[in-house]
Design a protein around this motif. Structure first.
Motif, PDB file in Angstrom:
ATOM      1  N   PRO A 270       0.792  -1.644   0.577  1.00  0.00           N
ATOM      2  CA  PRO A 270       0.143   0.260  -0.085  1.00  0.00           C
ATOM      3  C   PRO A 270       1.017   1.370   0.431  1.00  0.00           C
ATOM      4  N   PHE A 271       1.794   0.779  -0.257  1.00  0.00           N
ATOM      5  CA  PHE A 271       2.877   1.792  -0.338  1.00  0.00           C
ATOM      6  C   PHE A 271       4.539   1.704  -0.890  1.00  0.00           C
ATOM      7  N   ALA A 272       5.203   3.152  -1.551  1.00  0.00           N
ATOM      8  CA  ALA A 272       5.788   3.514  -1.877  1.00  0.00           C
ATOM      9  C   ALA A 272       7.479   3.213  -0.574  1.00  0.00           C
ATOM     10  N   LEU A 273       8.182   2.019  -1.385  1.00  0.00           N
ATOM     11  CA  LEU A 273       9.564   2.069  -0.927  1.00  0.00           C
ATOM     12  C   LEU A 273       9.909   2.930  -0.523  1.00  0.00           C
ATOM     13  N   THR A 274      10.512   3.936   0.585  1.00  0.00           N
ATOM     14  CA  THR A 274      11.831   5.287   0.769  1.00  0.00           C
ATOM     15  C   THR A 274      12.965   5.064  -0.313  1.00  0.00           C
ATOM     16  N   SER A 275      13.437   6.111  -1.043  1.00  0.00           N
ATOM     17  CA  SER A 275      14.935   5.674  -2.034  1.00  0.00           C
ATOM     18  C   SER A 275      15.654   4.516  -1.190  1.00  0.00           C
ATOM     19  N   ASP A 276      15.586   4.895   0.455  1.00  0.00           N
ATOM     20  CA  ASP A 276      16.602   3.920   1.587  1.00  0.00           C
ATOM     21  C   ASP A 276      16.355   2.744   0.878  1.00  0.00           C
ATOM     22  N   GLN A 277      15.134   2.336   1.354  1.00  0.00           N
ATOM     23  CA  GLN A 277      15.008   0.658   1.473  1.00  0.00           C
ATOM     24  C   GLN A 277      14.861   1.022  -0.423  1.00  0.00           C
ATOM     25  N   GLN A 278      14.664   1.560  -1.264  1.00  0.00           N
ATOM     26  CA  GLN A 278      14.940   1.090  -2.612  1.00  0.00           C
ATOM     27  C   GLN A 278      16.756   0.505  -2.461  1.00  0.00           C
ATOM     28  N   VAL A 302      14.442   1.890  14.149  1.00  0.00           N
ATOM     29  CA  VAL A 302      12.875   1.013  14.504  1.00  0.00           C
ATOM     30  C   VAL A 302      11.821   1.744  13.748  1.00  0.00           C
ATOM     31  N   GLY A 303      10.948   1.253  12.887  1.00  0.00           N
ATOM     32  CA  GLY A 303       9.506   1.623  12.001  1.00  0.00           C
ATOM     33  C   GLY A 303      10.865   2.208  10.514  1.00  0.00           C
ATOM     34  N   SER A 304      11.943   2.074  10.458  1.00  0.00           N
ATOM     35  CA  SER A 304      12.455   2.279   9.200  1.00  0.00           C
ATOM     36  C   SER A 304      11.978   1.466   8.328  1.00  0.00           C
ATOM     37  N   GLY A 305      11.215   0.488   8.618  1.00  0.00           N
ATOM     38  CA  GLY A 305      10.895  -0.446   7.445  1.00  0.00           C
ATOM     39  C   GLY A 305      11.498  -1.355   7.061  1.00  0.00           C
ATOM     40  N   LYS A 306      12.776  -2.200   7.520  1.00  0.00           N
ATOM     41  CA  LYS A 306      13.554  -3.163   8.128  1.00  0.00           C
ATOM     42  C   LYS A 306      13.212  -4.308   6.973  1.00  0.00           C
ATOM     43  N   THR A 307      11.516  -4.608   7.426  1.00  0.00           N
ATOM     44  CA  THR A 307      11.036  -6.432   7.654  1.00  0.00           C
ATOM     45  C   THR A 307      10.302  -6.036   6.634  1.00  0.00           C
ATOM     46  N   VAL A 308      10.029  -4.854   5.817  1.00  0.00           N
ATOM     47  CA  VAL A 308       9.703  -4.899   4.805  1.00  0.00           C
ATOM     48  C   VAL A 308      10.429  -5.141   3.388  1.00  0.00           C
ATOM     49  N   VAL A 309      11.387  -4.793   3.795  1.00  0.00           N
ATOM     50  CA  VAL A 309      12.601  -5.568   2.869  1.00  0.00           C
ATOM     51  C   VAL A 309      13.278  -6.219   2.889  1.00  0.00           C
ATOM     52  N   VAL A 454      13.333   7.473   7.575  1.00  0.00           N
ATOM     53  CA  VAL A 454      12.035   6.874   8.152  1.00  0.00           C
ATOM     54  C   VAL A 454      10.864   7.024   7.001  1.00  0.00           C
ATOM     55  N   PRO A 455       9.814   6.502   6.582  1.00  0.00           N
ATOM     56  CA  PRO A 455       9.250   6.986   6.466  1.00  0.00           C
ATOM     57  C   PRO A 455       7.552   7.827   6.539  1.00  0.00           C
ATOM     58  N   SER A 456       8.072   8.471   5.467  1.00  0.00           N
ATOM     59  CA  SER A 456       7.269  10.345   5.811  1.00  0.00           C
ATOM     60  C   SER A 456       5.514   9.827   6.317  1.00  0.00           C
ATOM     61  N   GLY A 457       4.996  10.459   6.733  1.00  0.00           N
ATOM     62  CA  GLY A 457       3.575   9.818   8.069  1.00  0.00           C
ATOM     63  C   GLY A 457       3.896   9.182   9.249  1.00  0.00           C
ATOM     64  N   ARG A 458       5.519   9.330   9.308  1.00  0.00           N
ATOM     65  CA  ARG A 458       5.387   8.905  11.009  1.00  0.00           C
ATOM     66  C   ARG A 458       5.299  10.274  11.401  1.00  0.00           C
ATOM     67  N   GLN A 459       4.319   9.628  13.169  1.00  0.00           N
ATOM     68  CA  GLN A 459       4.206  10.911  13.947  1.00  0.00           C
ATOM     69  C   GLN A 459       6.077  11.299  14.736  1.00  0.00           C
TER      70      GLN A 459
HETATM   71  P1  ADP Z   1      11.016  -2.324  11.226  1.00  0.00           P
HETATM   72  O1  ADP Z   1      11.094  -3.362  11.079  1.00  0.00           O
HETATM   73  O2  ADP Z   1      12.719  -0.844  10.526  1.00  0.00           O
HETATM   74  O3  ADP Z   1      11.441  -1.549  12.446  1.00  0.00           O
HETATM   75  P2  ADP Z   1       8.820  -2.253  10.519  1.00  0.00           P
HETATM   76  O4  ADP Z   1       9.778  -2.812   8.642  1.00  0.00           O
HETATM   77  O5  ADP Z   1       8.598  -2.845  10.582  1.00  0.00           O
HETATM   78  O6  ADP Z   1      10.260  -1.379   9.869  1.00  0.00           O
HETATM   79  O7  ADP Z   1       8.120  -1.264   9.517  1.00  0.00           O
HETATM   80  C1  ADP Z   1       7.206  -0.584  10.109  1.00  0.00           C
HETATM   81  C2  ADP Z   1       5.531   0.341  10.201  1.00  0.00           C
HETATM   82  O8  ADP Z   1       6.309   1.332   8.875  1.00  0.00           O
HETATM   83  C3  ADP Z   1       5.676  -0.913   9.495  1.00  0.00           C
HETATM   84  O9  ADP Z   1       3.753  -1.203   9.633  1.00  0.00           O
HETATM   85  C4  ADP Z   1       5.209  -0.858   7.371  1.00  0.00           C
HETATM   86  O10 ADP Z   1       4.069  -1.795   7.019  1.00  0.00           O
HETATM   87  C5  ADP Z   1       5.461   0.346   7.068  1.00  0.00           C
HETATM   88  N1  ADP Z   1       6.411   0.965   6.723  1.00  0.00           N
HETATM   89  C6  ADP Z   1       7.752   0.487   5.852  1.00  0.00           C
HETATM   90  N2  ADP Z   1       7.964   1.237   4.910  1.00  0.00           N
HETATM   91  C7  ADP Z   1       7.515   2.039   4.509  1.00  0.00           C
HETATM   92  C8  ADP Z   1       7.203   3.477   3.666  1.00  0.00           C
HETATM   93  N3  ADP Z   1       8.368   2.949   2.055  1.00  0.00           N
HETATM   94  N4  ADP Z   1       6.201   3.532   2.675  1.00  0.00           N
HETATM   95  C9  ADP Z   1       4.792   3.256   3.940  1.00  0.00           C
HETATM   96  N5  ADP Z   1       5.100   2.804   5.588  1.00  0.00           N
HETATM   97  C10 ADP Z   1       5.993   1.629   5.701  1.00  0.00           C
END
Ligand code: ADP
Ligand code: MG
Length: 725
Positions: A270-278, A302-309, A454-459
């Motif tokens: 539901p989102f695009a990877l950040t350029s760092d993630q890419q 934490v929350g930077s999106g490592k898991t998605v990668v 960190v993905p934008s939209g993070r509080q």
């Molecule tokens: P980490 O493992 O680095 O702590 P996660 O991969 O768990 O981070 O990501 C934290 C949250 O951010 C998850 O809910 C994930 O779906 C969301 N997320 C990851 N990448 C993005 C992105 N590029 N844009 C928006 N949300 C993202």
């Protein structure tokens, strides 16, 4: 120390100490330091240097510790003992800060040498007698002032005195003497540094460096010698790491290339990877496309999106039928990963990849099913705790090992998982930012990728220091703030350093021995904080529960699950919640006695809030006075949210051992002169040289002295450590 040396024996670094010093002295050195070889003794470098004119201070040495003082005798007296026959010789010496009394029982004869005005080195255990610091029966060596009368007097006076790490049995000057004996007869010492590098770096020859670090004629000598030996250390370690890396990369693995499956997965997010993630994913894909194992560390907040990668990498591996295993440090995190992987994959991929969970708490039938799915290759993803390491767990085609939160696992565990495949690719994820120099020394054989943004939209999380010393009346305000969030339907964490007033959560809170002088303070605890909060009128409707390391793990999990589900409003916890737990509705974190935690740890902790749509608040409560190091740590965390900046502050404020962890402390990596906290440039440079040398000649056939030095420096334990990393 008596010593013996047989004419005609050639003395080299691998000569036994007993052959040079005699059995008695050799035994003393072995029992004090474990040294048996000449090479080990000559690498026992001085801790610092004193000069004869200088007086050193006892003031900073804690009672009960060994002190080595350069001091002058002020007065000498003998008195009888009240309760017994015999006499006490009391010698008052002056160090840099004041007077210290030496006492000797029934050794009046010592008064002959210990006359007022004489200077020397005194070493002993610092004791207290009637409130005064004293050394009972110290060892000492008096400076031979007669030498001053000859023409070399002036030179002698400015010659630095090496002060060695010593023990109660072997005093500093006894080390100096043993070293003198060994250095007098030591043959040429092979130079591990290739000649062109030695010339470019203006290094001393090895033998000269050893001579000058132990027997400097003047300050300049030991400084240059130390620079040379420090370079040796950094260079040899980097050569060893580069060799390991090249060796690991030479193994054959199944290449895994990203195809339509991976693309489909990325497109379904539901989102695009950040350029760092890419770019990190691109690095991983490049690595895995090679027929050699990837060894990559991905660090990111934490929350930077490592898991998605990581999940994208798993999908890639599955495209060629391969399986991935993800090792998580706790049951709760394994569950969380499992759920989030299933959700991230979406229904179609989840059905075809069939992720399974394997933890110690499953029922027998579930376990059997998961084991079968892993062994048959039907499950393309297996998520688990250390239960994954069990011998019963087998894979049909393990292509990728993902390890979450690196620092929680020993090297052995990583290795155990890796053994379940044929040189699988390895991806290590860590949320603790690792400064470059540490990464290069400790993880020097891993490639490092970083997700900085960190993905934008993070509080945002706003962090405030609540200094009770300055404003005691702020304390009630802290709980009001917590209650306000709860009233809005949010949840909160209260983190404390101990379980009960007498039980610390010992493995995690910072050891603050540097603050040992501080009056013992009762730390905030789970046991006291829970009833305190339950008794507050503003929290009377809140459900408040506790989590800490001494709870049985199923109870701990039950509380965390309930918190996660929103059935608990406030959880009072020790640092067991530090790692990765994700509760988007949590918006406030209160940390009591925040000064008890490390900088990176505080940063990790606050990363638990502000993960959802609500802004996060973190209140760091401390009773520490301003301008103390502990207060500085807390202020630093409030001042920035950049994890990398905080990691380097951590590095400055904490000791090496703290940063590297016990297993990875200096000794294990063979470092004694190099400080990862200070020698970044040197490590960098050594890395560049090492890469050049080893890539051109991986077996070091053309550098036999270097090869021997690597083998000699890495004792069995650390060689082992490197092999498994
Ligand atoms: P980490 O493992 O680095 O702590 P996660 O991969 O768990 O981070 O990501 C934290 C949250 O951010 C998850 O809910 C994930 O779906 C969301 N997320 C990851 N990448 C993005 C992105 N590029 N844009 C928006 N949300 C993202
Ligand atoms: Mg994570």
């Amino acid at each position: 120390m008596a010593w013996r040396y047989r004419e005609g024996v050639s003395v080299a670094l691998d000569t036994k100490l007993s052959a040079v010093l005699g059995d008695r002295s050799a035994k003393a050195l072995q029992s004090a330091f474990g040294y048996t070889l000449v090479g080990q003794l000559v690498a026992h470098y001085p801790r610092r240097y004193a000069t004869r004119g200088e007086l050193t201070s006892i003031a900073g040495v804690p009672v009960g510790e060994m002190a080595t003082l350069v001091a002058e005798v002020v007065s000498v007296s003998t008195r009888g003992m009240r309760a017994r026959t015999g006499s006490v010789l009391e010698v008052i010496i002056s160090d840099g800060t004041g007077l210290v009394t030496l006492t000797f029982f029934n050794q009046a004869w010592r008064a002959k040498d210990l006359v007022p005005g004489v200077r020397g080195i005194f070493a002993g255990k610092v004791g207290l007698y009637r409130g005064e610091r004293q050394l009972a029966h110290p060892d000492y060596e008096l400076f031979d002032e007669r030498e001053l009368t000859n023409t070399e007097g002036e030179e002698w006076a400015k010659r630095p005195i090496p002060l060695y790490p010593a023990t109660a049995k072997v005093a500093s000057w006894q080390m100096a003497r043993a070293l003198g004996v060994v250095l007098d007869v030591l043959d040429a010492v092979p130079d591990p540094i290739p000649a062109d590098i030695a010339a470019a770096e203006k290094l001393m020859p090895s033998k000269e460096a050893l001579e000058k670090i132990h027997r400097p004629g003047e300050e300049q000598d030991w400084r240059q010698a130390r620079d040379t030996l420090r370079f040796h250390e950094a260079f040899v370690l980097q050569c060893a790491l580069v060799q390991r890396r090249i060796q690991a990369a030479s193994h054959t693995s199944v290449a895994r290339t990203a195809g339509p499956g991976t693309e489909g997965f990325l497109g379904s997010l539901p989102f695009a990877l950040t350029s760092d993630q890419q770019s990190v994913l691109a690095e991983i894909h490049q690595d895995m496309a090679k027929p050699h194992p990837m060894n990559r560390l991905v660090q990111g907040e934490v929350g930077s999106g490592k898991t998605v990668v990581a999940v994208a990498s798993m999908v890639t591996v599955s495209e060629s039928g391969g399986q991935s295993a993800l090792l998580a440090p706790t049951e709760v995190l394994a569950w969380q990963h499992f759920r989030s992987i299933v959700a991230t994959l979406g229904p179609e991929l989840a059905a075809s990849m069939n992720p399974v969970l394997l933890t110690g708490n499953l029922r027998a039938a579930e376990t059997k099913k998961a084991l079968l799915a892993a062994a048959s290759g039907q499950a393309k993803i297996v998520v688990g705790t250390h239960a994954l390491l069990s011998e019963r767990v087998t894979f049909a085609d393990l292509g990728l090992v993902v390890i979450d939160e690196q620092h929680r696992f020993g090297v052995d565990q990583r290795e155990a998982l890796r053994q379940k495949g044929t040189h699988p690719h390895v991806l290590v994820l860590t949320a603790t930012p690792i400064p470059r120099t540490v990464a290069m020394t400790v993880f020097g054989d891993l490639d490092v990728s970083t997700i900085r943004m960190v993905p934008s939209g993070r509080q945002p999380i706003s962090t405030h220091v609540v200094a009770l010393g300055d404003h005691p009346n702020w304390y009630p305000r802290v709980w009001q703030r917590l209650a306000e969030e709860v009233a809005k339907g949010r949840q909160g964490f209260v983190v404390v350093p101990s379980i009960s007033p007498s039980v610390p959560e010992d493995d995690d809170a910072v050891d603050s021995s540097q603050e040992a002088s501080e009056e013992a303070r009762v730390l905030a605890s789970v046991a006291e904080t829970v009833p305190l909060l339950r008794g507050l009128p503003e929290l009377s409707h809140a459900k408040i529960e506790a989590v800490h390391g001494k709870l049985p793990s199923d109870e701990k999990d039950a509380v965390m699950q309930a918190f996660s589900a929103g059935d608990i409003d406030v959880v009072v916890a020790t640092t067991v919640i530090e790692v990765g737990i994700d509760v988007p509705n949590a918006s406030v974190m209160v940390i009591l006695d925040a000064d008890r935690f490390g900088v990176s740890q505080l940063h990790q902790l606050r990363g638990r809030v502000g993960r959802g749509e609500h802004a996060g608040v973190c209140l760091l409560v401390t009773a520490c006075e301003p301008d103390t190091p502990a207060r500085a740590r807390v202020e630093a965390v409030a001042a920035t949210s950049d994890g990398f900046e905080l990691a380097s502050i951590d590095l400055e404020l904490r000791s090496e051992g703290d940063v590297l962890g016990d297993r990875q402390s200096g000794r294990r990596s063979g470092l004694t002169l190099v400080r990862v906290t200070q020698d970044g440039e040197l490590i960098d440079q050594a890395r560049t040289y090492a890469t050049r040398v080893v890539e051109a000649d991986p077996r070091l056939a053309g550098h036999p002295d270097l090869a021997v030095d690597i083998a000699r420096r890495l004792d069995e334990a650390s060689a082992d450590y490197l092999a498994k990393n």
